[in-house]
Design a protein around this motif. Sequence first.
Motif, PDB file in Angstrom:
ATOM      1  N   ASP A   1      18.913 -16.855 -49.863  1.00 58.37           N
ATOM      2  CA  ASP A   1      18.258 -18.083 -50.344  1.00 58.37           C
ATOM      3  C   ASP A   1      16.909 -18.275 -49.668  1.00 58.37           C
ATOM      4  OD1 ASP A   1      20.379 -18.579 -51.937  1.00 58.37           O
ATOM      5  OD2 ASP A   1      21.287 -20.128 -50.670  1.00 58.37           O
ATOM      6  N   ARG A   2      16.905 -18.063 -48.382  1.00 57.86           N
ATOM      7  CA  ARG A   2      15.657 -18.322 -47.643  1.00 57.86           C
ATOM      8  C   ARG A   2      14.615 -17.259 -47.915  1.00 57.86           C
ATOM      9  NH1 ARG A   2      17.954 -21.259 -42.326  1.00 57.86           N
ATOM     10  NH2 ARG A   2      18.304 -23.237 -43.377  1.00 57.86           N
TER      11      ARG A   2
ATOM     12  N   ASP B   1      24.697 -15.222 -41.971  1.00 56.62           N
ATOM     13  CA  ASP B   1      25.071 -15.865 -43.220  1.00 56.62           C
ATOM     14  C   ASP B   1      24.228 -15.214 -44.323  1.00 56.62           C
ATOM     15  OD1 ASP B   1      25.294 -17.524 -45.418  1.00 56.62           O
ATOM     16  OD2 ASP B   1      25.578 -19.323 -44.184  1.00 56.62           O
TER      17      ASP B   1
ATOM     18  N   GLY C   1      24.346 -15.228 -47.591  1.00 55.82           N
ATOM     19  CA  GLY C   1      23.932 -16.094 -48.698  1.00 55.82           C
ATOM     20  C   GLY C   1      22.720 -16.925 -48.305  1.00 55.82           C
ATOM     21  N   ARG C   2      22.784 -17.486 -47.100  1.00 53.29           N
ATOM     22  CA  ARG C   2      21.670 -18.299 -46.623  1.00 53.29           C
ATOM     23  C   ARG C   2      20.412 -17.426 -46.447  1.00 53.29           C
ATOM     24  NH1 ARG C   2      22.693 -21.236 -41.046  1.00 53.29           N
ATOM     25  NH2 ARG C   2      22.522 -19.104 -40.276  1.00 53.29           N
ATOM     26  N   LEU C   3      20.632 -16.216 -45.955  1.00 54.41           N
ATOM     27  CA  LEU C   3      19.512 -15.287 -45.782  1.00 54.41           C
ATOM     28  C   LEU C   3      18.828 -15.016 -47.123  1.00 54.41           C
ATOM     29  CD1 LEU C   3      17.810 -13.184 -44.287  1.00 54.41           C
ATOM     30  CD2 LEU C   3      19.711 -11.586 -44.478  1.00 54.41           C
TER      31      LEU C   3
ATOM     32  N   ARG D   1      10.850 -24.923 -39.469  1.00 51.32           N
ATOM     33  CA  ARG D   1      12.201 -24.395 -39.313  1.00 51.32           C
ATOM     34  C   ARG D   1      12.439 -23.931 -37.875  1.00 51.32           C
ATOM     35  NH1 ARG D   1      14.238 -19.539 -43.080  1.00 51.32           N
ATOM     36  NH2 ARG D   1      16.037 -18.991 -41.805  1.00 51.32           N
TER      37      ARG D   1
ATOM     38  N   GLU E   1      18.198 -18.036 -35.836  1.00 46.28           N
ATOM     39  CA  GLU E   1      19.121 -19.145 -36.090  1.00 46.28           C
ATOM     40  C   GLU E   1      20.520 -18.799 -35.570  1.00 46.28           C
ATOM     41  OE1 GLU E   1      18.521 -21.211 -39.625  1.00 46.28           O
ATOM     42  OE2 GLU E   1      20.258 -22.526 -39.323  1.00 46.28           O
ATOM     43  N   TYR E   2      20.910 -17.558 -35.790  1.00 44.40           N
ATOM     44  CA  TYR E   2      22.221 -17.107 -35.296  1.00 44.40           C
ATOM     45  C   TYR E   2      22.272 -17.176 -33.772  1.00 44.40           C
ATOM     46  CZ  TYR E   2      25.765 -13.880 -33.673  1.00 44.40           C
ATOM     47  OH  TYR E   2      26.806 -13.328 -32.986  1.00 44.40           O
TER      48      TYR E   2
ATOM     49  N   GLU F   1      13.189 -18.316 -51.141  1.00 51.04           N
ATOM     50  CA  GLU F   1      12.352 -19.505 -50.916  1.00 51.04           C
ATOM     51  C   GLU F   1      10.977 -19.082 -50.360  1.00 51.04           C
ATOM     52  OE1 GLU F   1      12.581 -23.563 -48.131  1.00 51.04           O
ATOM     53  OE2 GLU F   1      13.848 -21.843 -47.693  1.00 51.04           O
TER      54      GLU F   1
ATOM     55  N   THR G   1      22.365 -20.910 -32.617  1.00 47.64           N
ATOM     56  CA  THR G   1      23.579 -21.678 -32.934  1.00 47.64           C
ATOM     57  C   THR G   1      24.836 -21.039 -32.320  1.00 47.64           C
ATOM     58  OG1 THR G   1      23.708 -20.516 -35.045  1.00 47.64           O
ATOM     59  CG2 THR G   1      22.669 -22.678 -35.067  1.00 47.64           C
TER      60      THR G   1
ATOM     61  N   GLU H   1      16.685 -15.588 -39.637  1.00 46.36           N
ATOM     62  CA  GLU H   1      18.149 -15.717 -39.680  1.00 46.36           C
ATOM     63  C   GLU H   1      18.748 -15.303 -38.329  1.00 46.36           C
ATOM     64  OE1 GLU H   1      19.937 -17.069 -42.036  1.00 46.36           O
ATOM     65  OE2 GLU H   1      21.828 -16.649 -41.025  1.00 46.36           O
TER      66      GLU H   1
END
Length: 280
Positions: free
Chosen positions: A9-10, A3, A5-7, A34, A119-120, A13, A123, A116
């Motif tokens: 953002d994080r 993802d 976009g999520r990458l 996390r 997480e991939y 952050e 999930t 990321e």
Amino acid sequence: MFDVGRLADRFIEMCRVNTPARREAELVGLVQARLERLGLECVRDEANAATGGDSGNLIATLPATAEALPLFFSCHFDTVEPNPGLKVVMEDGLIRSDGSTILGADDKAGMAPLLEAIEYLVTSGEPHGLIQLVLTVSEEVGLLGAHNLDRSLVRARHGYVLDTGPPVGSIVYTAPTQDTLEIAIEGRPAHAGFEPERGISAIEIAADAIVHMHLGRIDHETTANVGIIQGGSATNVVCPHVTMWAEARSRNPEKLRFQVEHMRFALTNSAAARGGRVQV
Ligand SMILES: [Zn+2]
């Protein structure tokens, strides 16, 4: 799939958390929470007892779901300074700072994609072997976290460190060992106009030694250099002290030892020939 976009953002952050060396605890806490949410077992070692920082290294373990070589991945939490008050600018698909601070991509641009990817993996249910994240502190001030890592916590014997410069996609698979030499040359002061023969010039000792040293590229895996020379106070004084800094590097430890010995020999020889002293 990833993802992106999520990458992004994080990554931003993580950049926003100011993490000079020895002050990484806030980000370590964020990353640990996390990873624990994703089911990884997290342990912090006690490297900070030696580094003087506010957190140890974080070692996170994702148990294997399939037979495969255990692997570790390593990044570091701290960045060089200055970082406080970071303003992120996004332009032409690039993320950068406004120029008044660093961004902190070293090494958060390694850590964000790593998290990321984990997480991939978790999930998606894709099968994988044992994976460990070895996330270190105080790298920028001399690899202090790595030096003081509790290695009993790392079961994987092979791994990747996500922390190198451009070009993107490059892999560093071998690195030279380096020796840095701090050299103090002692001569004897004298007035250069009245009685130069009473003096022993540390500058001449240095010059003679350097002339007799093999420097530059020694062979395909060995290099050497005299990088800094300091000494002298006035043209009418025979210079009594010179300090020099030199280095030698080689991918072959035997050749490195040989090169350093050679440089040491040139120095002691030149000093002895002129009645001076040298300390390496
Ligand atoms: Zn780095």
